[in-house]
Design an enzyme around this catalytic site. Structure first.
Site, PDB file in Angstrom:
ATOM      1  N   SER A 565       0.784  -1.192  -0.100  1.00 35.06           N
ATOM      2  CA  SER A 565       0.124  -0.122   0.005  1.00 35.06           C
ATOM      3  C   SER A 565       1.023   1.275  -0.019  1.00 35.06           C
ATOM      4  O   SER A 565       1.504   1.422  -0.982  1.00 35.06           O
ATOM      5  CB  SER A 565      -1.124  -0.108   1.348  1.00 35.06           C
ATOM      6  OG  SER A 565      -2.041   0.850   1.100  1.00 35.06           O
ATOM      7  N   ASP A 653      -9.557  -3.727  -5.536  1.00 35.92           N
ATOM      8  CA  ASP A 653      -9.223  -2.552  -4.677  1.00 35.92           C
ATOM      9  C   ASP A 653      -9.537  -1.336  -4.792  1.00 35.92           C
ATOM     10  O   ASP A 653      -9.365  -0.659  -5.820  1.00 35.92           O
ATOM     11  CB  ASP A 653      -7.500  -2.884  -4.932  1.00 35.92           C
ATOM     12  CG  ASP A 653      -6.763  -2.059  -3.611  1.00 35.92           C
ATOM     13  OD1 ASP A 653      -7.442  -1.209  -2.710  1.00 35.92           O
ATOM     14  OD2 ASP A 653      -5.789  -2.433  -3.222  1.00 35.92           O
ATOM     15  N   HIS A 685      -8.448  -4.622  -1.444  1.00 35.87           N
ATOM     16  CA  HIS A 685      -7.140  -4.130  -0.990  1.00 35.87           C
ATOM     17  C   HIS A 685      -6.551  -4.919   0.072  1.00 35.87           C
ATOM     18  O   HIS A 685      -5.313  -5.062  -0.159  1.00 35.87           O
ATOM     19  CB  HIS A 685      -7.492  -2.951  -0.130  1.00 35.87           C
ATOM     20  CG  HIS A 685      -6.264  -2.092   0.051  1.00 35.87           C
ATOM     21  ND1 HIS A 685      -5.365  -1.481  -0.788  1.00 35.87           N
ATOM     22  CD2 HIS A 685      -5.501  -1.666   1.294  1.00 35.87           C
ATOM     23  CE1 HIS A 685      -4.375  -0.705  -0.246  1.00 35.87           C
ATOM     24  NE2 HIS A 685      -4.592  -0.906   0.951  1.00 35.87           N
TER      25      HIS A 685
END
Length: 715
Positions: A565, A653, A685
């Site tokens: 991320s 995501d 995600h």
């Protein structure tokens, strides 16, 4: 790279042109953004096929690692029960099943606060007398490639379950209500909600949030059970696109709380639990840069609000105010201490439990409530040099114990019940459960330690390391994985990973670079790694890598970096800054096209992110600064000196869109970098759902890491 044609379809070979602040940029891979386009899907599937072909030689190693993870895991297990109301609530897992099962069993008596234990958990029998299965996610997930539970809340009278599920991976949940007495579903159904809905203490209403087109939770609704959702009432709608909303219930059951926050500013609004249709009242009106959280407490017979805030207190302080007059006089309970980051205060009938960070470690302390007010703060002590501790599962106002979660890089996840004395001077810490790791795991076989790297500006950056003593000799270079994140004041705290043992047991050292932008060393540590100081995050990580080489822990061609991320942005930046330091880089759902995303206010969560990264759309200096470090913008024309790179992402995501790593990989490969892309086509995600799927996903990544490190493939 030979073997994969990355050229755009003929109709899409005209580069997309973006112009901001007089700067025009051509983007040849922006066409990959349209996931409804069959040619985009075909491209991602071709990437997947290519990645599978390039890693086919690792198939046996992947399977071996998967079996290692599985063999170490007690697949049929029971969580430590948590008392709420007149029931013990717990989850069960069963061998061969992907998901957990939520259960409860009745308490023995009103003064029963000792969690029941089970000597032998049998998959075919109830774990506890009177067991009631509330929610079996395995049955609920049938027919769905993806499944995630986002809300699970039982009414105060124990008769109804409010739950919400996501079967796509886009974090939009369908909310439903289940009758726990007679069985079956009520007719209530609300689609497209956010996670975290709650029931009012009287059980009459459900409060939930919905999201806007940018995936921002922006509206809190009140739904009366037994009515159609079309009649639901807006409790609060947040117009400011920098802020999101949430809903909760105080432990005292005295208030419902509407929480409103941006990255740097917050506001709480309270609804009396005995009047759930009342309009929310503001505790403290929002003020730019002021963050606070609220707990209801009863102190010396008076209703008070405990507020942890940073108004003139960088690392936060604790005050209380009259519940009837929150804007009135503030009484300082715990003053600001620079370098001691106060994170939360949990109020109970007889005490307040405080959590904070000091010297890059989490801490827990008790503040007794006395007849006159507050007693003396007492911190709980542990004897490991590195550890993580925090409160966990404490729903009851009158409970005599405090449930704690504890662990370290060598101590598996541990659950304690802590019974502080009335004066808080001494206490009893009772071990309830330590995560079993099968196969003879011995924590004494592993060593954890802390080192400090010196950054370019002289700042000392902590590094946490763990390794197996018989396979690693400090000072003798070994294969090493360096993990980093460094954003949103999120700290990477020490913990055992069952999957990580497949690295450690092959002689790999695991290290965490606690870089600026995280929260390990207080609010200043975070502030020095965001906005126009974001580069510190990247250079800190490079400094940590250099330190590990200089100290003889590893050498560059036996070191890999990993982050996900926002940590994936770190990976991309490090690949550009210091590719010579690493043999490989693993970037999970990486935020590598940050400038493109933060420039577009119509994309999910973009406006919210301006407080973290800056606003390049309106501020040319922010635009210039972000453009100087964004990985996608800074891939050199000749990237053949790059280490091997694996990027993993998910099609659904909503936080970091798949298009970011897809574009990044395409540009890297065009420049000659040895790069692979793996896209999960039915996940969000957090990756795939289901524990066996997750283990296989991690086994794929670890096999790739070990191949890059040339470590232990023969085992």
């Amino acid at each position: 790279m030979p073997g994969l044609d990355i050229a755009a379809p003929a109709a899409k070979r005209v580069p997309f042109t973006r112009t901001h602040h007089g700067d025009s940029v051509q983007d040849p891979y922006e066409w990959l953004r349209d996931k409804e386009d069959p040619e985009v899907i075909a491209h991602l599937e071709a990437e997947n096929a290519y990645t599978e072909a390039q890693t086919a030689h690792l198939e046996q190693l992947r399977e071996r690692i998967f079996e290692e993870i599985r063999s170490r895991t007690q697949e049929t297990d029971l969580s430590v029960p948590v008392r709420e109301g007149r029931w013990w609530y717990y989850s069960r897992s069963f061998e061969g099943r992907q998901y957990g099962v939520q259960c409860r069993a009745p308490i023995a008596s009103d003064d029963d606060w000792t969690p029941p234990t089970v000597a032998d958990v049998d998959a075919g029998t109830p774990a506890l007398p009177g067991e009631q299965v509330l929610f079996d996610a395995n049955a609920e997930a049938e027919g769905h490639e993806f499944f995630r539970l986002g809300t699970f809340d039982v009414s105060a009278d124990d008769t109804m379950l409010l739950y919400a599920v996501d079967t796509v991976g886009d974090e939009r949940y369908t909310l439903r209500v289940r009758d726990l007495v007679n069985g079956g579903e009520l007719g209530d159904e609300v689609p497209n909600t956010a996670a975290g809905a709650v029931l009012s203490p009287d059980g009459r209403y459900a409060f939930y949030a919905t999201v806007d087109d940018a995936w921002r939770p922006d509206t809190i609704w009140r739904h009366e059970l037994g009515t159609d959702a079309s009649a639901d009432v807006v409790v609060h709608h947040e117009k400011d696109e920098r802020f999101w909303v949430g809903i909760g219930v105080s432990r005292s059951r005295g208030y419902l709380e509407v929480g409103i926050g941006s990255s740097i500013t917050s506001e709480s609004r309270l609804i009396p639990a005995d009047d759930p249709t009342a309009a929310p009242t503001v505790v403290w009106p929002r003020r730019e840069g002021v963050e606070y959280s609220v707990e209801h407490a009863v102190v010396a017979g008076d209703d008070r609000l405990l507020i942890v805030h940073n108004d003139g207190a960088e690392d936060f302080e604790l005050v209380d105010v009259a519940a009837s007059d929150p804007a009135g006089p503030r009484r300082i309970i715990l003053p600001h201490r620079p370098g001691v980051r106060l994170e939360s205060a949990d109020a109970f009938a007889s005490r307040v439990v405080v959590e904070y960070r000091r010297e890059a470690l989490t801490r827990v302390a008790v503040l007794p409530l006395t007849g006159d007010g507050y007693g003396q703060l007492r911190e709980l002590e542990f004897d490991e040099p590195l550890y993580t501790v925090g409160t966990s599962g404490n729903p009851e106002w009158e409970q005599p114990t405090v449930r704690l979660g504890y662990g370290s890089l060598v101590t598996p996840s541990t659950v304690y019940d802590w019974t502080p004395d009335a004066d808080g001077v001494s206490s009893e810490l009772r071990l309830l459960k330590r995560q079993p790791i099968l196969g003879g795991y011995d924590p004494d076989a592993y060593e954890q330690r802390r080192e400090w790297a010196r950054a370019d500006d002289g700042t000392l950056v902590p590094i946490s390391l763990v390794y197996r003593k018989d396979l690693v000799q400090p000072g003798t270079p070994a294969p090493l994985e360096l993990y980093g994140y460094g954003s949103y004041e999120h700290s990477i705290d020490p913990s055992v990973s069952i999957a990580r043992l497949s690295l450690l047991d092959r002689g790999v050292v695991f290290a965490i670079a606690h870089v600026r932008g995280g929260g390990e060393l207080g609010r200043r540590w975070y502030e020095d790694g965001k906005l126009t100081r974001k580069r510190n995050t990247f250079t800190d990580f490079v400094a940590c890598a250099k330190h590990l080489v200089e100290r003889g822990w590893t050498i560059p061609d036996r070191m890999v970096a990993e982050g996900g991320s926002a940590g994936g942005l770190l990976m991309g930046a490090v690949a550009n800054l210091a590719p010579q330091l690493f043999a490989g880089i693993l970037a999970a759902v990486p935020f590598v096209d940050a400038l493109t995303s933060i420039l577009d206010p119509d994309l999910p969560l973009t406006v919210i992110e301006w407080d973290e990264w800056g606003d390049p759309l309106h501020d040319p200096s922010v635009y210039e600064y972000m453009k100087s470090y964004t990985p996608y913008e800074n891939v050199p024309q000749d990237a053949r000196a790059y280490p091997r790179i694996l990027a993993v992402t998910s099609l659904n995501d909503t936080r970091v869109l798949y298009v970011e790593p897809a574009k990044w990989v395409a540009r890297l490969r065009e420049a000659g970098a040895p790069v692979l892309l793996k896209t999960e086509m039915s996940a969000g995600h957090g990756g795939v759902s289901g524990r066996y799927n997750s283990w296989r996903e991690r086994a794929f990544e670890l096999a790739w890491l070990l191949d890059v490190l040339r470590a232990g493939q023969e085992q």
